[in-house]
Design a protein around this motif. Structure first.
Motif, PDB file in Angstrom:
ATOM      1  N   LEU A 229      63.908  11.864  38.226  1.00  0.00           N
ATOM      2  CA  LEU A 229      63.729  13.018  37.899  1.00  0.00           C
ATOM      3  C   LEU A 229      64.424  14.440  38.175  1.00  0.00           C
ATOM      4  O   LEU A 229      64.295  14.816  39.446  1.00  0.00           O
ATOM      5  CB  LEU A 229      61.961  13.299  38.610  1.00  0.00           C
ATOM      6  N   SER A 231      65.057  18.819  38.122  1.00  0.00           N
ATOM      7  CA  SER A 231      65.428  19.970  36.663  1.00  0.00           C
ATOM      8  C   SER A 231      66.277  20.706  36.760  1.00  0.00           C
ATOM      9  O   SER A 231      67.527  20.502  36.790  1.00  0.00           O
ATOM     10  CB  SER A 231      64.901  20.394  38.365  1.00  0.00           C
ATOM     11  N   ARG A 249      58.748  23.458  36.507  1.00  0.00           N
ATOM     12  CA  ARG A 249      57.435  24.046  36.014  1.00  0.00           C
ATOM     13  C   ARG A 249      56.323  22.984  37.266  1.00  0.00           C
ATOM     14  O   ARG A 249      55.050  23.636  37.937  1.00  0.00           O
ATOM     15  CB  ARG A 249      56.862  23.254  34.696  1.00  0.00           C
ATOM     16  N   SER A 453      59.470  14.094  29.864  1.00  0.00           N
ATOM     17  CA  SER A 453      58.406  14.871  30.997  1.00  0.00           C
ATOM     18  C   SER A 453      57.885  13.781  31.878  1.00  0.00           C
ATOM     19  O   SER A 453      57.322  12.807  30.786  1.00  0.00           O
ATOM     20  CB  SER A 453      57.545  16.438  30.539  1.00  0.00           C
ATOM     21  N   TRP A 454      57.602  14.045  32.989  1.00  0.00           N
ATOM     22  CA  TRP A 454      57.005  13.184  34.068  1.00  0.00           C
ATOM     23  C   TRP A 454      55.262  13.078  34.091  1.00  0.00           C
ATOM     24  O   TRP A 454      55.494  14.876  34.504  1.00  0.00           O
ATOM     25  CB  TRP A 454      57.902  13.048  35.540  1.00  0.00           C
ATOM     26  N   SER A 473      61.884  21.656  27.656  1.00  0.00           N
ATOM     27  CA  SER A 473      61.728  21.466  28.904  1.00  0.00           C
ATOM     28  C   SER A 473      62.377  21.546  30.332  1.00  0.00           C
ATOM     29  O   SER A 473      63.655  21.302  29.700  1.00  0.00           O
ATOM     30  CB  SER A 473      61.752  19.499  28.849  1.00  0.00           C
ATOM     31  N   ASP A 475      62.024  20.483  33.884  1.00  0.00           N
ATOM     32  CA  ASP A 475      62.249  18.984  34.173  1.00  0.00           C
ATOM     33  C   ASP A 475      62.034  18.616  33.971  1.00  0.00           C
ATOM     34  O   ASP A 475      60.816  18.433  32.335  1.00  0.00           O
ATOM     35  CB  ASP A 475      61.199  19.631  35.789  1.00  0.00           C
ATOM     36  N   PHE A 476      62.475  17.674  33.462  1.00  0.00           N
ATOM     37  CA  PHE A 476      62.341  16.219  32.693  1.00  0.00           C
ATOM     38  C   PHE A 476      62.846  14.901  33.435  1.00  0.00           C
ATOM     39  O   PHE A 476      63.546  15.131  33.904  1.00  0.00           O
ATOM     40  CB  PHE A 476      63.135  16.614  30.983  1.00  0.00           C
TER      41      PHE A 476
END
Length: 925
Positions: A229, A231, A249, A453-454, A473, A475-476
């Motif tokens: 994950l 950012s 986010r 994204s998560w 996006s 954070d991905f």
């Protein structure tokens, strides 16, 4: 020409079709053809199946010799409805008994002379697939090569290799133990060769995805990482700070009750030194992202970086990335671990030089990344993702060679004829398996990119194309291709499952054609199609994301289909101004001209025995002073093309084609229905009509159509577009409608009149309400939830046959210090019991239903049960009216509430019926 009227021109079991269409759209529907590849605005299979069936079978009124009176005709319709209601259920999608019953009805209606189904805008292939399921041969086409490939994979390739036994690894010893009927052998080979592709890829690049070390407090040992994950970052705009700002986010990792995890940044001096992983009963720290748009707070100094600054940072190449957490799955539990140098270094590799690339269009409506400096498709992937994708791509070629060798060994003819050239030997079979593997890894690209994204609720990845755009996006998630979350083998397995449940009848031919320029076979086809919706979706621009990978992989198999560097754009029917120098008028003209030619071909191709069915959906409307009314340019251009081609609307059906909970609909009033237009060629002797005759006909025919739409639970947000069909059915039956000055009425003028009659018809429904509700309705129109003068309220109350004291007593309004206002939802202190309310109003019932549904559907359903059918129906009717007011006045939040209660109505009524006891008090009957 005389013809037998078909069922679709008279009646449909719309509730059953819409219910099953919405149910089918749930994300975990097993064996669904959407598993083969994503396509935008794919029509539900249930609706396609039902409409094709109803277009082929006769309405009982066409056989007065067998059904001489209306009661007998209705009884026969109910029998046909029973067939449709079974046919549309997802669990019956490959039920031989149900499908055979439907095919018998079709054969009887066509007297053995089946038409060929034609779909010139095949898109994701739903329509031709369902025609095959009903026993029809199909011809499908699309300009977009990705759409053509998807449809080939659904309707052409499976029929080519029906009954073929598997040739791949593991086939020995099973040939005598299992029947390989239909597509079972093909599906088995897709699974087997996807595993071979997986193994080869893991051998090549598995070292780029290190395992994780589990801390002792979580059991210790090692595990395979599921995902990383990340950012994005930018430099703080404060000159005295200049810290690297995380642009996340959210710092939440898991929001599940009892299993909450989050990231906690640790700050030392002027930098975020590391990210800690926390779990327990606490809350994650406030995220740096602020509200809508690209506004972020520096975690070090608190400075705000606004959107122009972030865009400038991106264009200057100063946006970076930083690893925040690693997800790993142990058993059924997802654990989260802090970043380590090993994992950071594993991702810090150079991207491959052979990765495909293409510029993204400068169209922020569909593409946000270019505004932040991400100009090309390649830049949507991390270097490690590009390495994985190019490795998969290159190894598909190796696996294809293995399939060919195995197919020859299994006895398939080695004639060298490709799939593209109509072959069915070893070469063609190798092409087929390569096609499905390429589609699987293309679909994997949808979750393996730096926009995905998560999902902290479900602990999985949210794909890039959650909606019909490529957004930015902040954070991905980077998925491990060899981890437990979503390996290519899993996607390929879903593809194989979908093929096993596919149709067993009907041949399929799929071509790449421009619908506006092909030459049809005259009078041969049942035409059912779903043309582009003006400028709603940029299919060509969006599908380039997949095309660049598919082209590199399959160009040798389909040289004509993948002959261009990107998908064809010039002939695409989409009213996109940026392709026409920014001119909306030129874009509209090109769209209308192309659609006119496409519909002209439809009219020529249409078998006169059957109506054509055209799906359409376009919500946007605008006020036009020149016609003194509300119009819709998207509908205007489509209808202009349709009528200019000599077609007339003979029926319309609103179809619930989208889930209310899909990403684009959540907390929005997004369009949720499509309109199925049933059309036939306009008679050569169609009459003229005056403006007054047309208006009288619309006023006569629109109100009952409106009541039917509301009974069918079409959402308020869709109502304006739904009534266009019945209104234009009146307009299109005439050769021309003549204005008072002798000129012909334009479609734009007709749309304005139809919308005016709609407003009249909706307003007339006010008479069904009690006096207090009628007062509240008008007061809301004038003041919304704001207060107004007592004198105005008193005058209005007298006009509505009530009093200010009465509406206050009813709990509808408050009055103090010479000012009056409506009671806002959520402000009532005492619990509300309709049974003990001695001045019960529809207004109160509607507001309380909305309050209850915000708590739960069960609570709202219990209230609906108490209110009873009569009061409940009037509450829903009021919600329609209030939505129209909110939409007209731009009150988005209130519009959302009223639209939502209507959308939830079928579920509420179902739950209310379940909770009924043997004895109950019912109000409003």
């Amino acid at each position: 020409m005389t013809y037998k009227k078909k069922l679709i021109e008279v009646a449909l079991p719309l509730d059953a079709i819409n219910r099953e269409s919405a149910r089918e759209k749930e994300p975990f529907t097993a064996r669904h053809p959407r598993s083969i590849h994503i396509w935008w605005a794919r029509r539900p299979l249930a609706a396609c199946r039902a409409l094709i069936f109803a277009s082929l079978v006769d309405d009982p009124s066409s056989h007065p010799d067998r059904f001489p009176d209306e009661s007998e005709q209705q009884q026969e319709r109910e029998r046909l409805f029973d067939i449709i209601e079974e046919l549309v259920k997802w669990e019956n999608v490959d039920n031989a008994q149900v499908l055979e019953a439907a095919r018998r009805e079709i054969q009887a209606a066509v007297e053995g002379e089946l038409p060929v189904l034609l779909d010139p805008f095949s898109g994701g292939g739903s329509i031709p697939l369902e025609a095959q399921r009903l026993g029809l041969d199909v011809e499908a086409s699309d300009l977009n090569p990705v759409a053509v490939l998807i449809t080939k994979a659904l309707v052409e390739i499976p029929r080519r290799f029906a009954g073929q036994h598997p040739v791949g690894p593991g086939r020995d010893g099973v040939l005598d133990l299992e029947s390989w009927s239909h597509s079972k052998g093909l599906a088995a080979d897709i699974r087997a060769y996807s595993m071979l592709l997986y193994d080869k890829t893991e051998q090549a690049i598995g070292h780029l995805y290190p395992r994780v070390v589990i801390p002792p407090e979580h059991g210790g040992g090692e595990a395979t990482a599921s995902a990383w994950l990340w950012s994005r970052t930018a430099r703080c705009p404060n000159p005295a700070c200049q810290a690297e700002m995380p642009l996340a986010r959210s710092f939440g990792l898991s929001t599940r009750k009892g299993k909450r995890w989050w990231v906690e940044p640790e700050i030392e001096g002027r930098e975020v030194t590391r990210f800690l992983i926390k779990t327990g009963d606490g809350e994650p720290p406030a995220a740096p992202k602020l509200g809508r748009g690209a506004r972020f707070r520096c975690l070090v100094c608190g400075e705000i970086a606004d959107e122009p600054y972030i865009k400038a940072q991106g264009r200057q190449g100063h946006i970076g990335t930083r690893l925040m957490a690693i997800a790993a799955k142990r058993g059924r539990e997802v654990l989260y671990l802090a970043p380590t140098d090993t994992h950071i270094e594993a991702a810090a590799i150079a991207g491959p030089p052979t990765a495909p690339d293409a510029p993204m269009p400068a169209n922020p409506r569909w593409f946000s990344p270019p505004e932040y400096g991400y100009k090309t498709l390649r830049e949507l992937f991390t270097p490690r993702q590009l390495v994985a994708l190019t490795t998969f791509r290159d190894l598909v070629t190796d696996v294809r060679a293995a399939v060919h060798s195995d197919a020859v060994s299994a006895g398939l003819p080695d004639n060298g004829v490709s799939l593209n050239d109509g072959g069915n030997g070893a070469t063609a079979y190798a092409d087929a398996i390569a096609t499905y593997l390429a589609l699987a890894f293309s679909r994997w690209a949808d979750i393996s990119n730096s926009i995905a994204s998560w999902n902290s609720t479900n602990q999985n990845v949210r794909a890039l194309f959650a909606r019909q755009a490529i957004p930015m996006s902040w954070d991905f998630v980077e998925v491990n291709p060899f981890g437990p979350l979503a390996p290519v083998t899993s996607i390929a397995g879903n593809t194989a499952d979908a093929l096993e449940g596919g149709p067993r009848f009907g041949s399929g031919v799929v071509r790449q054609l421009d619908a506006a320029s092909w030459t049809p076979n005259l009078g041969r086809y049942l035409v059912v199609t779903d043309p582009p919706y003006y400028d709603n979706i940029g299919y060509a621009d969006l599908s380039d994301f997949f095309y660049v990978w598919l082209r590199d992989t399959l160009r040798g198999c389909y040289p004509d289909l993948f002959s261009t560097l990107l998908t064809p754009k010039a002939a695409e029917l989409v009213a996109t101004p940026y392709r026409y120098g920014g001119s909306r008028a030129t874009a509209q003209e090109a769209f209308e001209k192309g659609l006119k030619e496409a519909f002209r071909n439809v009219a020529l191709a249409q078998d006169p025995r059957f109506p054509a069915v055209i799906y359409y959906a376009f919500k946007q409307s605008e006020h036009d002073e020149s016609v003194a009314g509300t119009v819709s340019t998207g509908w205007e251009t489509m209808l202009s093309g349709l009528m200019a081609s000599g077609l007339a609307i003979v029926g319309t059906w609103p179809l619930r084609t989208e889930r209310a909970t899909r990403s684009v609909s959540l907390r929005t009033n997004a369009l949720a229905s499509s309109i199925a237009l049933v059309v036939r060629r306009r008679p050569a002797d169609a009459p003229l009509a005056t403006r007054s005759e047309f208006l009288a006909a619309v006023r006569r025919e629109l109100p009952p159509a409106l009541r039917l739409l509301q009974k069918g639970n079409v959402a308020p947000v869709d109502l304006a577009q739904a009534v266009i069909g019945p209104g234009m059915a009146v307009f299109s039956r005439y050769d021309k409608v003549i204005e008072a000055d002798g000129t012909s009425m334009t479609i734009r003028q007709a749309l304005a009149l139809i919308n005016r009659v709609l407003e009249e018809a909706v307003s007339e429904e006010e008479t069904d309400f009690d006096s207090d509700t009628r007062w509240a309705l008008t007061w809301f129109e004038q003041h919304g939830m704001n207060e107004g003068p007592y004198g105005d309220a008193d005058v209005l109350a007298r006009a509505k046959d009530t009093s200010v004291a009465g509406v206050v007593q009813a709990g509808v309004a408050t009055s103090r210090a010479g000012r009056v206002r409506l009671v806002e939802r959520g402000t009532r202190v005492e619990p509300w019991d309709p049974a003990s309310d001695d001045r019960l109003t529809v207004w109160e019932a509607t507001q309380h239903l909305i309050e209850r549904i915000e708590d739960s559907e069960t609570a709202a359903a219990e209230l609906l049960r108490q209110l009873g059918g009569g009061m409940g129906d009037r509450a829903r009717q009021l919600a329609y009216l209030l939505y129209q007011t909110c939409d007209r006045r731009g009150w988005a939040d209130d519009a959302l509430a009223y639209n939502g209660i209507v959308q939830a109505w079928p579920e509420l009524t179902k739950l209310a019926r379940r909770s009924e006891g043997p004895v109950q008090q019912v109000l409003g009957e």
